[in-house]
Design a protein around this motif. Structure first.
Motif, PDB file in Angstrom:
ATOM      1  N   PRO A   1     -21.177  29.631 -23.734  1.00 44.88           N
ATOM      2  CA  PRO A   1     -22.513  30.121 -24.064  1.00 44.88           C
ATOM      3  C   PRO A   1     -22.825  31.411 -23.311  1.00 44.88           C
ATOM      4  CG  PRO A   1     -22.663  28.276 -22.555  1.00 44.88           C
ATOM      5  CD  PRO A   1     -21.226  28.362 -22.968  1.00 44.88           C
ATOM      6  N   LEU A   2     -23.698  32.202 -23.893  1.00 47.15           N
ATOM      7  CA  LEU A   2     -24.198  33.387 -23.204  1.00 47.15           C
ATOM      8  C   LEU A   2     -25.035  32.938 -22.011  1.00 47.15           C
ATOM      9  CD1 LEU A   2     -25.611  36.619 -24.662  1.00 47.15           C
ATOM     10  CD2 LEU A   2     -27.025  35.339 -23.041  1.00 47.15           C
ATOM     11  N   ILE A   3     -24.891  33.633 -20.897  1.00 43.82           N
ATOM     12  CA  ILE A   3     -25.607  33.278 -19.673  1.00 43.82           C
ATOM     13  C   ILE A   3     -26.638  34.347 -19.352  1.00 43.82           C
ATOM     14  CG2 ILE A   3     -25.411  32.821 -17.201  1.00 43.82           C
ATOM     15  CD1 ILE A   3     -24.136  30.658 -18.948  1.00 43.82           C
ATOM     16  N   GLU A   4     -27.898  33.932 -19.289  1.00 44.38           N
ATOM     17  CA  GLU A   4     -28.987  34.818 -18.884  1.00 44.38           C
ATOM     18  C   GLU A   4     -29.495  34.382 -17.516  1.00 44.38           C
ATOM     19  OE1 GLU A   4     -32.379  36.317 -21.529  1.00 44.38           O
ATOM     20  OE2 GLU A   4     -33.392  34.763 -20.330  1.00 44.38           O
ATOM     21  N   LEU A   5     -29.625  35.340 -16.605  1.00 45.91           N
ATOM     22  CA  LEU A   5     -30.153  35.077 -15.270  1.00 45.91           C
ATOM     23  C   LEU A   5     -31.569  35.614 -15.164  1.00 45.91           C
ATOM     24  CD1 LEU A   5     -29.014  33.887 -12.513  1.00 45.91           C
ATOM     25  CD2 LEU A   5     -27.403  34.102 -14.403  1.00 45.91           C
ATOM     26  N   CYS A   6     -32.439  34.814 -14.605  1.00 51.66           N
ATOM     27  CA  CYS A   6     -33.810  35.227 -14.342  1.00 51.66           C
ATOM     28  C   CYS A   6     -33.867  35.841 -12.942  1.00 51.66           C
ATOM     29  CB  CYS A   6     -34.735  34.024 -14.446  1.00 51.66           C
ATOM     30  SG  CYS A   6     -36.469  34.426 -14.280  1.00 51.66           S
TER      31      CYS A   6
ATOM     32  N   VAL B   1     -32.377  22.437 -30.911  1.00 54.28           N
ATOM     33  CA  VAL B   1     -31.176  23.233 -31.185  1.00 54.28           C
ATOM     34  C   VAL B   1     -30.676  22.967 -32.602  1.00 54.28           C
ATOM     35  CG1 VAL B   1     -28.746  23.564 -30.568  1.00 54.28           C
ATOM     36  CG2 VAL B   1     -30.485  23.485 -28.767  1.00 54.28           C
ATOM     37  N   GLU B   2     -30.663  21.703 -33.001  1.00 55.52           N
ATOM     38  CA  GLU B   2     -30.201  21.360 -34.356  1.00 55.52           C
ATOM     39  C   GLU B   2     -31.095  21.975 -35.424  1.00 55.52           C
ATOM     40  OE1 GLU B   2     -30.128  17.129 -34.350  1.00 55.52           O
ATOM     41  OE2 GLU B   2     -28.430  16.992 -32.968  1.00 55.52           O
ATOM     42  N   ALA B   3     -32.411  21.900 -35.215  1.00 49.77           N
ATOM     43  CA  ALA B   3     -33.352  22.446 -36.197  1.00 49.77           C
ATOM     44  C   ALA B   3     -33.285  23.970 -36.266  1.00 49.77           C
ATOM     45  CB  ALA B   3     -34.772  22.003 -35.855  1.00 49.77           C
ATOM     46  N   ALA B   4     -32.912  24.603 -35.147  1.00 47.70           N
ATOM     47  CA  ALA B   4     -32.922  26.057 -35.068  1.00 47.70           C
ATOM     48  C   ALA B   4     -31.640  26.693 -35.558  1.00 47.70           C
ATOM     49  CB  ALA B   4     -33.150  26.477 -33.621  1.00 47.70           C
ATOM     50  N   ARG B   5     -30.553  25.953 -35.618  1.00 45.69           N
ATOM     51  CA  ARG B   5     -29.221  26.510 -35.842  1.00 45.69           C
ATOM     52  C   ARG B   5     -29.185  27.460 -37.040  1.00 45.69           C
ATOM     53  NH1 ARG B   5     -25.797  26.280 -31.924  1.00 45.69           N
ATOM     54  NH2 ARG B   5     -25.748  24.002 -31.796  1.00 45.69           N
TER      55      ARG B   5
ATOM     56  N   THR C   1     -25.788  20.289 -13.108  1.00 48.09           N
ATOM     57  CA  THR C   1     -26.420  19.917 -14.377  1.00 48.09           C
ATOM     58  C   THR C   1     -26.042  20.796 -15.554  1.00 48.09           C
ATOM     59  OG1 THR C   1     -28.402  21.275 -13.946  1.00 48.09           O
ATOM     60  CG2 THR C   1     -28.425  18.984 -13.151  1.00 48.09           C
ATOM     61  N   ILE C   2     -25.554  21.999 -15.310  1.00 49.66           N
ATOM     62  CA  ILE C   2     -25.380  22.947 -16.412  1.00 49.66           C
ATOM     63  C   ILE C   2     -24.379  22.457 -17.454  1.00 49.66           C
ATOM     64  CG2 ILE C   2     -23.646  24.373 -15.215  1.00 49.66           C
ATOM     65  CD1 ILE C   2     -25.038  26.825 -16.564  1.00 49.66           C
ATOM     66  N   ALA C   3     -23.256  21.897 -17.025  1.00 54.31           N
ATOM     67  CA  ALA C   3     -22.248  21.449 -18.001  1.00 54.31           C
ATOM     68  C   ALA C   3     -22.728  20.255 -18.820  1.00 54.31           C
ATOM     69  CB  ALA C   3     -20.927  21.141 -17.297  1.00 54.31           C
ATOM     70  N   PRO C   4     -23.294  19.212 -18.199  1.00 55.84           N
ATOM     71  CA  PRO C   4     -23.803  18.096 -19.013  1.00 55.84           C
ATOM     72  C   PRO C   4     -24.879  18.519 -20.005  1.00 55.84           C
ATOM     73  CG  PRO C   4     -23.649  17.443 -16.708  1.00 55.84           C
ATOM     74  CD  PRO C   4     -23.388  18.910 -16.758  1.00 55.84           C
ATOM     75  N   VAL C   5     -25.778  19.416 -19.586  1.00 51.93           N
ATOM     76  CA  VAL C   5     -26.831  19.876 -20.497  1.00 51.93           C
ATOM     77  C   VAL C   5     -26.216  20.654 -21.646  1.00 51.93           C
ATOM     78  CG1 VAL C   5     -28.774  21.490 -20.714  1.00 51.93           C
ATOM     79  CG2 VAL C   5     -28.709  19.856 -18.819  1.00 51.93           C
ATOM     80  N   TRP C   6     -25.262  21.522 -21.357  1.00 51.65           N
ATOM     81  CA  TRP C   6     -24.662  22.303 -22.432  1.00 51.65           C
ATOM     82  C   TRP C   6     -23.869  21.419 -23.395  1.00 51.65           C
ATOM     83  CZ3 TRP C   6     -19.468  23.717 -23.637  1.00 51.65           C
ATOM     84  CH2 TRP C   6     -19.381  24.605 -24.716  1.00 51.65           C
ATOM     85  N   ARG C   7     -23.108  20.478 -22.863  1.00 52.29           N
ATOM     86  CA  ARG C   7     -22.337  19.586 -23.743  1.00 52.29           C
ATOM     87  C   ARG C   7     -23.267  18.778 -24.653  1.00 52.29           C
ATOM     88  NH1 ARG C   7     -18.918  18.837 -19.079  1.00 52.29           N
ATOM     89  NH2 ARG C   7     -20.118  16.978 -18.512  1.00 52.29           N
ATOM     90  N   ALA C   8     -24.405  18.363 -24.110  1.00 55.38           N
ATOM     91  CA  ALA C   8     -25.336  17.541 -24.894  1.00 55.38           C
ATOM     92  C   ALA C   8     -26.075  18.350 -25.958  1.00 55.38           C
ATOM     93  CB  ALA C   8     -26.341  16.862 -23.966  1.00 55.38           C
TER      94      ALA C   8
ATOM     95  N   ASP D   1     -26.401  27.908 -27.744  1.00 56.02           N
ATOM     96  CA  ASP D   1     -25.657  29.164 -27.710  1.00 56.02           C
ATOM     97  C   ASP D   1     -25.921  29.972 -26.455  1.00 56.02           C
ATOM     98  OD1 ASP D   1     -24.457  28.797 -30.226  1.00 56.02           O
ATOM     99  OD2 ASP D   1     -26.242  29.577 -31.239  1.00 56.02           O
ATOM    100  N   GLU D   2     -27.073  29.725 -25.802  1.00 56.73           N
ATOM    101  CA  GLU D   2     -27.449  30.515 -24.636  1.00 56.73           C
ATOM    102  C   GLU D   2     -28.084  29.614 -23.579  1.00 56.73           C
ATOM    103  OE1 GLU D   2     -28.351  34.679 -27.089  1.00 56.73           O
ATOM    104  OE2 GLU D   2     -29.924  33.817 -25.818  1.00 56.73           O
ATOM    105  N   LEU D   3     -27.800  29.926 -22.311  1.00 54.78           N
ATOM    106  CA  LEU D   3     -28.333  29.186 -21.168  1.00 54.78           C
ATOM    107  C   LEU D   3     -28.980  30.155 -20.192  1.00 54.78           C
ATOM    108  CD1 LEU D   3     -25.295  26.804 -20.482  1.00 54.78           C
ATOM    109  CD2 LEU D   3     -27.355  26.274 -21.803  1.00 54.78           C
ATOM    110  N   HIS D   4     -30.043  29.676 -19.523  1.00 57.60           N
ATOM    111  CA  HIS D   4     -30.860  30.536 -18.659  1.00 57.60           C
ATOM    112  C   HIS D   4     -31.116  29.803 -17.342  1.00 57.60           C
ATOM    113  CE1 HIS D   4     -34.723  32.957 -17.960  1.00 57.60           C
ATOM    114  NE2 HIS D   4     -34.979  31.870 -17.251  1.00 57.60           N
ATOM    115  N   PHE D   5     -30.909  30.486 -16.236  1.00 58.85           N
ATOM    116  CA  PHE D   5     -31.242  29.890 -14.944  1.00 58.85           C
ATOM    117  C   PHE D   5     -31.493  30.975 -13.909  1.00 58.85           C
ATOM    118  CE2 PHE D   5     -26.598  30.163 -15.087  1.00 58.85           C
ATOM    119  CZ  PHE D   5     -26.248  30.676 -13.833  1.00 58.85           C
ATOM    120  N   ALA D   6     -32.052  30.578 -12.774  1.00 58.58           N
ATOM    121  CA  ALA D   6     -32.274  31.467 -11.637  1.00 58.58           C
ATOM    122  C   ALA D   6     -31.489  30.909 -10.463  1.00 58.58           C
ATOM    123  CB  ALA D   6     -33.756  31.546 -11.300  1.00 58.58           C
ATOM    124  N   ALA D   7     -30.582  31.692  -9.933  1.00 50.85           N
ATOM    125  CA  ALA D   7     -29.729  31.239  -8.834  1.00 50.85           C
ATOM    126  C   ALA D   7     -30.316  31.740  -7.517  1.00 50.85           C
ATOM    127  CB  ALA D   7     -28.305  31.743  -9.027  1.00 50.85           C
TER     128      ALA D   7
END
Length: 250
Positions: A4-9, A167-171, A186-193, A197-203
């Protein structure tokens, strides 16, 4: 599935530099992440565009709190969008709701029109609606490009069921940018579930101030005194660690 594309805040250019060095594909530039992100200064945006090697999407949010704006606040949002477009910003992030929690189609439509050809993300105002499917359809009708959401919950883990259905409705119609406490754990379990296409977090990590002289009597803006001498910064190492946890080879 590709990575997935990774966006950082991030909330400043130092954070942007750390994010892109750590492997981010895009950044969302805000001020005041303690308030959930506000519009950054024009100087900060100009400097971000100067140093960025990845797309910079800029937050347009005049204050913290709810997403029901006064006429003068909305006018300021429109002006910020126009200024960012003229500066060559590739994308903007905003959201407006009505008093009953619906997407404010009139105001969102005006902002989208003012923004083009920039990309448009509806931020987590989406997480404050009573009916996410109705809100999603409203944003699709307004030609918004993506929705930032934690599934109407405090974290993506807690909002997983709603994220899946969204996600299903938006595809194929609008991009879902999944967020909400994504960490190396948490990032991998959330993405697998969700298969988003894109994930966002602040490190973010806390680092001590470099100030040698410290006034122990004043906390600016009502903050705890120790907050004056602690800086929250984007950690390049944590960015790398979180992305690596997805399990894709470099």
């Amino acid at each position: 599935m590709p990575r997935p594309l990774i966006e950082l805040c991030v909330e400043n250019t130092d954070g942007l530099l750390a994010a892109q060095a750590g492997g981010a594909d895009r950044v969302e530039l805000c001020a005041s992440l303690l308030e959930g992100g506000l519009t950054p200064s024009l100087g900060m945006v100009r400097e971000a565009l100067r140093v960025a090697r990845v797309p910079v999407f800029v937050m347009v949010r005049p204050r913290g709190g709810d997403f029901l704006y006064s006429e003068v606040e909305f006018a300021a949002m429109l002006e910020d969008v126009r200024l960012f477009r003229e500066m060559g910003v590739p994308g903007v992030v905003f959201g407006c709701l009505t008093a009953d929690g619906q997407i404010d189609a009139a105001r969102m439509g005006a902002l989208v029109e003012a923004a083009r050809p920039m990309q448009v993300t509806c931020h987590r105002a989406f997480d404050m609606v009573p009916d996410p499917q109705a809100a999603l359809e409203a944003l699709i009708a307004l030609r918004v490009d993506r929705v930032l959401t934690s599934g109407l919950a405090d974290s993506a883990v807690e909002g997983l069921d709603t994220l899946r259905t969204t996600v299903e409705a938006a595809r194929g119609r609008i991009t879902i940018l999944v967020c909400g406490g994504l960490t190396p754990d948490t990032i991998a379990p959330v993405w697998r579930a969700t298969q988003a296409d894109e994930l966002h977090f602040a490190a973010l990590i806390d680092t001590p101030s470099g100030m040698r002289f410290r006034n122990p009597s004043i906390g600016m803006g009502g903050t705890a005194l120790e907050r004056e001498y602690t800086n929250r910064v984007t950690s390049e190492a944590l960015v790398r660690q979180t992305i690596a946890a997805l399990g894709f080879a470099d």
